[in-house]
Design an enzyme around this catalytic site. Structure first.
Site, mmCIF file in Angstrom:
data_model
loop_
_atom_site.group_PDB
_atom_site.id
_atom_site.type_symbol
_atom_site.label_atom_id
_atom_site.label_comp_id
_atom_site.label_asym_id
_atom_site.label_seq_id
_atom_site.Cartn_x
_atom_site.Cartn_y
_atom_site.Cartn_z
ATOM 1 N N ASN A 98 9.599 3.473 3.486
ATOM 2 C CA ASN A 98 9.392 3.253 4.921
ATOM 3 C C ASN A 98 10.499 2.535 5.559
ATOM 4 O OD1 ASN A 98 6.607 3.067 3.596
ATOM 5 N ND2 ASN A 98 6.481 3.589 5.674
ATOM 6 N N ARG A 132 0.809 -1.272 0.112
ATOM 7 C CA ARG A 132 0.050 0.052 -0.018
ATOM 8 C C ARG A 132 0.903 1.368 -0.088
ATOM 9 N NH1 ARG A 132 -0.378 4.522 2.774
ATOM 10 N NH2 ARG A 132 0.109 3.532 4.799
ATOM 11 N N ASP A 133 1.593 1.414 0.963
ATOM 12 C CA ASP A 133 2.333 2.646 1.020
ATOM 13 C C ASP A 133 3.623 2.737 0.106
ATOM 14 O OD1 ASP A 133 3.149 5.164 2.220
ATOM 15 O OD2 ASP A 133 3.654 4.545 4.305
ATOM 16 N N HIS A 159 9.295 6.562 8.391
ATOM 17 C CA HIS A 159 9.910 6.848 6.615
ATOM 18 C C HIS A 159 11.234 6.910 6.967
ATOM 19 C CE1 HIS A 159 6.402 6.594 4.016
ATOM 20 N NE2 HIS A 159 5.564 6.816 5.136
ATOM 21 N N CYS A 218 4.623 9.276 -0.026
ATOM 22 C CA CYS A 218 3.298 9.389 0.016
ATOM 23 C C CYS A 218 3.049 10.477 -0.921
ATOM 24 C CB CYS A 218 2.973 10.246 1.246
ATOM 25 S SG CYS A 218 1.359 10.545 1.334
ATOM 26 N N HIS A 257 5.204 4.354 12.609
ATOM 27 C CA HIS A 257 5.440 4.427 11.109
ATOM 28 C C HIS A 257 6.563 5.143 10.739
ATOM 29 C CE1 HIS A 257 3.427 3.922 7.229
ATOM 30 N NE2 HIS A 257 4.052 5.147 7.133
HETATM 31 P P1 HMG Z 1 -12.843 14.949 -2.300
HETATM 32 O O1 HMG Z 1 -12.537 15.265 -3.535
HETATM 33 O O2 HMG Z 1 -13.037 15.916 -1.271
HETATM 34 O O3 HMG Z 1 -14.197 13.799 -2.193
HETATM 35 O O4 HMG Z 1 -11.651 13.944 -1.657
HETATM 36 P P2 HMG Z 1 -15.563 14.216 -1.927
HETATM 37 O O5 HMG Z 1 -16.210 13.586 -0.602
HETATM 38 O O6 HMG Z 1 -15.962 15.512 -2.367
HETATM 39 O O7 HMG Z 1 -16.430 13.274 -3.136
HETATM 40 C C1 HMG Z 1 -16.328 13.660 -4.540
HETATM 41 C C2 HMG Z 1 -16.411 12.581 -5.463
HETATM 42 O O8 HMG Z 1 -15.550 11.564 -5.004
HETATM 43 C C3 HMG Z 1 -17.940 11.941 -5.153
HETATM 44 O O9 HMG Z 1 -18.182 11.512 -6.346
HETATM 45 C C4 HMG Z 1 -17.790 10.744 -4.159
HETATM 46 O O10 HMG Z 1 -18.631 9.496 -4.567
HETATM 47 C C5 HMG Z 1 -16.142 10.213 -4.863
HETATM 48 P P3 HMG Z 1 -19.495 12.256 -7.230
HETATM 49 O O11 HMG Z 1 -20.705 12.149 -6.460
HETATM 50 O O12 HMG Z 1 -18.826 13.608 -7.417
HETATM 51 O O13 HMG Z 1 -19.559 11.454 -8.586
HETATM 52 N N1 HMG Z 1 -15.485 9.914 -3.769
HETATM 53 C C6 HMG Z 1 -14.931 8.401 -3.930
HETATM 54 N N2 HMG Z 1 -14.674 7.273 -4.872
HETATM 55 C C7 HMG Z 1 -14.285 6.268 -4.588
HETATM 56 N N3 HMG Z 1 -13.750 6.107 -3.427
HETATM 57 C C8 HMG Z 1 -13.735 6.784 -2.174
HETATM 58 C C9 HMG Z 1 -14.372 8.207 -2.487
HETATM 59 N N4 HMG Z 1 -14.659 9.205 -1.714
HETATM 60 C C10 HMG Z 1 -15.283 10.107 -2.527
HETATM 61 N N5 HMG Z 1 -13.290 6.681 -1.158
HETATM 62 C C11 HMG Z 1 -11.015 12.338 -0.338
HETATM 63 C C12 HMG Z 1 -11.589 13.365 -0.431
HETATM 64 C C13 HMG Z 1 -10.733 11.602 0.933
HETATM 65 C C14 HMG Z 1 -11.671 11.086 -0.982
HETATM 66 C C15 HMG Z 1 -9.577 12.335 -1.259
HETATM 67 O O14 HMG Z 1 -8.928 13.247 -0.774
HETATM 68 C C16 HMG Z 1 -8.813 11.110 -1.181
HETATM 69 O O15 HMG Z 1 -8.868 10.022 -1.671
HETATM 70 N N6 HMG Z 1 -7.679 11.077 -0.356
HETATM 71 C C17 HMG Z 1 -6.564 10.091 -0.269
HETATM 72 C C18 HMG Z 1 -5.092 10.501 -0.260
HETATM 73 C C19 HMG Z 1 -4.365 9.248 -0.055
HETATM 74 O O16 HMG Z 1 -4.746 8.022 -0.310
HETATM 75 N N7 HMG Z 1 -3.066 9.648 0.297
HETATM 76 C C20 HMG Z 1 -2.136 8.340 0.720
HETATM 77 C C21 HMG Z 1 -2.512 7.653 1.860
HETATM 78 S S1 HMG Z 1 -2.053 8.430 3.610
HETATM 79 C C22 HMG Z 1 -0.346 8.075 3.692
HETATM 80 O O17 HMG Z 1 0.385 7.482 2.826
HETATM 81 C C23 HMG Z 1 0.357 8.304 5.103
HETATM 82 C C24 HMG Z 1 0.658 6.954 6.106
HETATM 83 O O18 HMG Z 1 1.322 6.093 5.148
HETATM 84 C C25 HMG Z 1 0.993 7.303 7.179
HETATM 85 C C26 HMG Z 1 2.460 8.208 7.226
HETATM 86 O O19 HMG Z 1 3.399 8.016 6.471
HETATM 87 O O20 HMG Z 1 2.227 9.349 7.863
HETATM 88 C C27 HMG Z 1 -0.689 6.547 6.240
HETATM 89 MG MG MG Z 2 3.306 6.206 5.241
#
Ligand code: HMG
Ligand code: MG
Length: 315
Positions: A265, A30-31, A225, A256, A223
């Site tokens: 990581n 995933r990450d 990196h 990320c 966690h």
């Molecule tokens: P948004 O654009 O604000 O979404 O994104 P929304 O709530 O306004 O919805 C807009 C449209 O998207 C809608 O569709 C929803 O249905 C659709 P419409 O009605 O317009 O046709 N939608 C979705 N479709 C599929 N799956 C979904 C989904 N949600 C909404 N889940 C949102 C907000 C949170 C969805 C967006 O910002 C997002 O997906 N962000 C994810 C970013 C991400 O994955 N980053 C990496 C992971 S975090 C990380 O790596 C850190 C970590 O490793 C820890 C560390 O290292 O610190 C964990």
């Molecule tokens: Mg991470």
């Protein structure tokens, strides 16, 4: 080739101040893969997950049910969960940011989810398109429904040790975000050093702040990196404090997509080497894991950044 020499092993010396056993929470699929420029084919992801589980990892984060436009690398989450072969006894959590993501995860038969919060305002906006407060409003119904469905829920907190836009992040701010996730119903908190700037004394300060806010050490995972080479030292510091769940990524894959300064990581192999040397149980077959990361590096077309993978793959 090693010309008949036995492969190198660390001398085992137990330190009674460290836990007997550590759970490695593997995040490479995933990450790691969320940050690849190229989209890895779903069959390769499925094989990766299977190899990781067969190498003895008991918790293997599989993918994310986030918006496919935000992370196209993991847009095949439903396909992956439909086609992958699960190994008995292995837990395959997935990332879920909101109710739409939870619907998709439940439809795929997921039993363990991870929500992911930000300790800072800027990263909440960049990673979740929400303010710091709005992120909790997004997560609350997810956690409530997930618990009602009997799912396990992990809560990540990102940018716990620094933020590329805001700079230093106060440990008390990290603890306040973490505490809200625990109060919301998260079983476990994973403290993320998303950009790898933390150092050991800083780990102590963040754990102190969490303890002062009533978060139990047994609920905390770390966690790290490895951007600045501090991940293993930081992990050891956390182990000395009683943390027993450590996130790591096979071969050191990772980053990320919404934090450009984030690199891979802590490499799972580097962690396993250290745990082996200190006689801490983890259940992973290091040779099988190195073979998996070497195979994955070939799929991605570049060598693994893990020191242990490099040392053992060429020994
Ligand atoms: P948004 O654009 O604000 O979404 O994104 P929304 O709530 O306004 O919805 C807009 C449209 O998207 C809608 O569709 C929803 O249905 C659709 P419409 O009605 O317009 O046709 N939608 C979705 N479709 C599929 N799956 C979904 C989904 N949600 C909404 N889940 C949102 C907000 C949170 C969805 C967006 O910002 C997002 O997906 N962000 C994810 C970013 C991400 O994955 N980053 C990496 C992971 S975090 C990380 O790596 C850190 C970590 O490793 C820890 C560390 O290292 O610190 C964990
Ligand atoms: Mg991470």
């Amino acid at each position: 080739m090693n010309g008949g020499r036995a492969r190198a092993l660390p001398m085992v010396i137990r330190d009674p101040a460290l836990p007997d056993e550590v759970t490695i929470y593997e995040v490479g699929a995933r990450d790691g893969l969320q940050n690849e420029a190229a989209v890895v084919p779903v069959e390769v992801k499925a094989e990766f997950l299977q190899r990781l589980a067969r190498a003895g990892l008991k918790v293997v984060e599989a993918t994310s049910f986030v918006h496919p436009r935000w992370v196209p690398q993991l847009a095949d989450a439903a396909d992956l969960l439909r086609t992958m072969v699960r190994v008995d006894g292995v837990d395959y959590p997935v990332l879920v940011p909101n109710e739409r993501g939870l619907d998709r995860a439940l439809a795929a038969g997921v039993r363990h989810i991870a929500i992911f919060a930000s300790a800072t305002e800027t990263f909440a906006k960049r990673n979740l398109n929400r303010t710091l407060d709005e992120q909790f409003a997004m997560f609350a119904p997810v956690v409530e429904r997930a618990r009602m469905e009997g799912l396990r829920v992990r809560g990540y907190v990102s940018m716990c040790f620094g933020d590329p836009w805001e700079g230093a992040v106060a440990p008390a701010q990290v603890a306040a975000v973490g505490r809200r996730l625990v109060e919301m119903g998260c079983d476990q908190l994973s403290l993320g050093d998303t950009i790898g700037t933390g150092t050991p004394a800083h780990v102590d300060a963040v754990l102190d702040a969490c303890a002062a806010d009533g978060v139990r050490i047994r609920q905390i995972a770390v966690h790290f990196h490895d951007t600045y080479g501090q991940a293993l030292a930081n992990t050891l510091t956390a182990l000395r404090r009683g943390v027993t769940t450590v996130d790591a990524s096979a071969g050191g894959l990772g980053g990320c997509p919404y934090a450009e300064s984030a690199t891979g990581n802590l490499a799972t192999e580097d962690l396993v080497w250290m745990l082996d040397g200190m006689g801490i149980r983890h259940g992973v077959d290091l040779d099988a894991l190195v073979a998996t990361s070497t195979w994955m590096a070939a799929q991605l077309g570049r060598p693994s950044p893990s020191n242990v993978v490099r040392a053992l793959a060429h020994s």
